[in-house]
Design an enzyme around this catalytic site. Structure first.
Site, short mmCIF file in Angstrom:
data_model
loop_
_atom_site.label_atom_id
_atom_site.label_comp_id
_atom_site.label_asym_id
_atom_site.label_seq_id
_atom_site.Cartn_x
_atom_site.Cartn_y
_atom_site.Cartn_z
N ARG A 37 0.83 -1.22 0.00
CA ARG A 37 0.00 0.00 0.00
C ARG A 37 0.86 1.27 0.00
O ARG A 37 0.46 2.28 -0.57
CB ARG A 37 -0.95 0.00 1.20
N LYS A 200 -14.42 -10.52 8.78
CA LYS A 200 -15.23 -9.37 8.37
C LYS A 200 -16.43 -9.81 7.53
O LYS A 200 -16.68 -9.26 6.46
CB LYS A 200 -14.39 -8.36 7.57
N GLY A 354 -5.12 -6.83 2.39
CA GLY A 354 -3.81 -6.90 3.06
C GLY A 354 -3.29 -8.31 3.26
O GLY A 354 -2.17 -8.63 2.87
N GLY A 377 -12.03 -5.24 1.35
CA GLY A 377 -13.48 -4.97 1.37
C GLY A 377 -13.90 -4.06 0.23
O GLY A 377 -14.94 -4.27 -0.41
C1 3PG Z 1 -8.60 -2.33 4.80
O1 3PG Z 1 -7.58 -2.72 5.39
O2 3PG Z 1 -9.33 -3.08 4.13
C2 3PG Z 1 -8.90 -0.87 4.84
O3 3PG Z 1 -7.84 -0.16 5.41
C3 3PG Z 1 -10.17 -0.62 5.58
O4 3PG Z 1 -10.02 -0.98 6.90
P1 3PG Z 1 -11.32 -1.26 7.80
O5 3PG Z 1 -11.92 -2.55 7.33
O6 3PG Z 1 -10.80 -1.32 9.23
O7 3PG Z 1 -12.27 -0.11 7.59
#
Ligand code: 3PG
Length: 396
Positions: A37, A200, A354, A377
């Site tokens: 990133r 998530k 990531g 996401g």
């Molecule tokens: C990610 O790592 O996908 C982005 O930085 C968003 O992070 P988050 O899911 O904590 O909002």
């Protein structure tokens, strides 16, 4: 979609440019696991610096408020050090959210200097998209640039609030992401096979729902699969689940395109215990506490490989298990290799997020993938056909 590139900014010399970047990077043993990133945002920062802009970077790093932190945290200091090496210049981190002091500091900046604001998520206004916070941020700059595709799915102050007050532009990488993923979304050759894991679930579920129309199959592993097992009444011991996610998984169980693991590896997180458990209708016991589901099993790898071998388009987000621990890395590594082998030329392969990037790099496979998105996401929501709030705010 009409996005204005930074290359269209006129009279940039001496202007204070607020650049939203996403340097939220996984840590491994307290160190940055991967700098994709940072490297992805570097061309935009370099270009602005070379044109004589005063660059004020804004990023979040993890969820500091959830950890009880309210002021300083260490995450971004590692980032500015790495970024400084890459840019071959000092990047100064401002450590505290005190706008009076920050205002004075940025007004003294010289052309070509790069500063980084404190972790955005230390401030309660960021995630609440508080208008007063967005205004305070906007007052620090004269131009707004979004170079954070990976967080454009969040309606946060630095993503949707600040661009309401300033002339807004898109970073070079953000434009590349939107164009490449847009082609996958609108022109994907079929079969389109989606491989999705990690956690998530509440975020990813929206994408699973929309992707079921377009995709030929969605292969589910990682902690995401736990929610489907729980929804079917399996005992899953100490496995990670989010109760909201289980409810959503229940509504998706009948969908034939969703392919779940046939066997899983259960054990303890330290890797001392690891054994395969079959997913059968006869017994609903996959594991009991303190054991948890930590990887997909060999039969699942074989089953998923049959789908991957048919793909003309491949999308991957999220590891298949606790891949940082060697005994639970086999599912992620095996599918990463299959994914890369089918990509470039045979199928168009897109991976993002990531942990997925980290896993691909660890297997040495990243170079064989057609496009690595910085977004996890955000990539999934975009490919699911959602309009990302951050991108919408940038369009003219
Ligand atoms: C990610 O790592 O996908 C982005 O930085 C968003 O992070 P988050 O899911 O904590 O909002």
């Amino acid at each position: 979609m009409n996005l204005r590139s930074i290359k269209e900014i006129k009279n940039i010399r001496g202007k204070r440019v607020l650049v939203r970047v996403d340097f939220n990077i996984p840590l491994e043993h307290g160190k940055l696991a991967d700098d994709t990133r940072i490297k992805a945002a570097a061309p935009t920062i370099k270009w602005l610096v070379e044109k004589g802009a005063k660059v004020i970077l804004m990023s979040h790093f993890g969820q500091p408020r959830k950890k009880g932190l309210r002021n300083k945290d260490k995450g971004l200091s590692m980032i500015v050090e790495r970024l400084g090496k890459l840019l071959k210049r000092d990047v100064k981190l401002i450590e505290e959210w005190d706008f009076a002091t920050i205002g004075k500091t940025v007004k003294k900046m010289k052309a070509g200097q790069v500063f980084m604001l404190p972790n955005l998520r230390l401030h309660p206004g960021e995630e609440k998209n508080n208008e007063a916070f967005a205004k305070e941020l906007a007052n620090l700059g004269q131009i707004y640039v979004n170079e954070a595709f990976s967080v454009c799915h969040r309606e946060h102050a630095s993503i949707v609030g600040v661009p309401k007050f300033l002339p807004r532009y898109a970073g070079v990488r953000l434009i590349e992401e939107v164009e490449t993923l847009g082609r996958v979304l609108h022109e994907a050759r079929l079969p389109l096979i989606v491989l999705i894991g990690g956690a998530k679930i509440t975020d990813k579920i929206a994408m699973i729902k929309t992707m079921t129309d377009k995709a030929s199959a969605i292969l589910v592993g990682g902690a995401l699969a736990n929610h489907f097992f729980k929804a079917q009444g399996y005992q899953i011991g100490a496995s990670v689940v989010d109760p909201k996610g289980v409810k959503i998984a229940k509504t998706l169980l009948k969908n034939k395109k969703i392919i779940l693991p046939r066997d899983v590896v259960v054990g303890t997180k330290d890797g001392k215990v690891a054994k395969v458990a079959e997913v059968t209708n006869e017994s609903k016991a996959l594991c009991f506490k303190p054991y948890a589901i930590l990887d997909i099993g060999p039969k699942t790898i074989l089953r998923f490989s049959h789908f991957i071998k048919t793909a003309q388009t491949l999308v991957w987000n999220g590891p298949m298990g606790l891949y940082e621990v060697k005994r639970f890395s086999h599912g992620t590594v095996a599918l990463g290799r299959l994914f890369a082998a089918r990509s470039k030329g045979i199928a168009f392969g897109v991976a993002g997020g990531g942990e997925t990037i980290d896993a691909l790099k660890k297997t040495g496979m990243a170079q064989y993938v057609d496009f690595i998105s910085t977004g996890g996401g955000a990539m999934l929501e975009y490919l699911g056909g959602e309009e990302l709030p951050g991108i919408k705010e940038l369009s003219y």
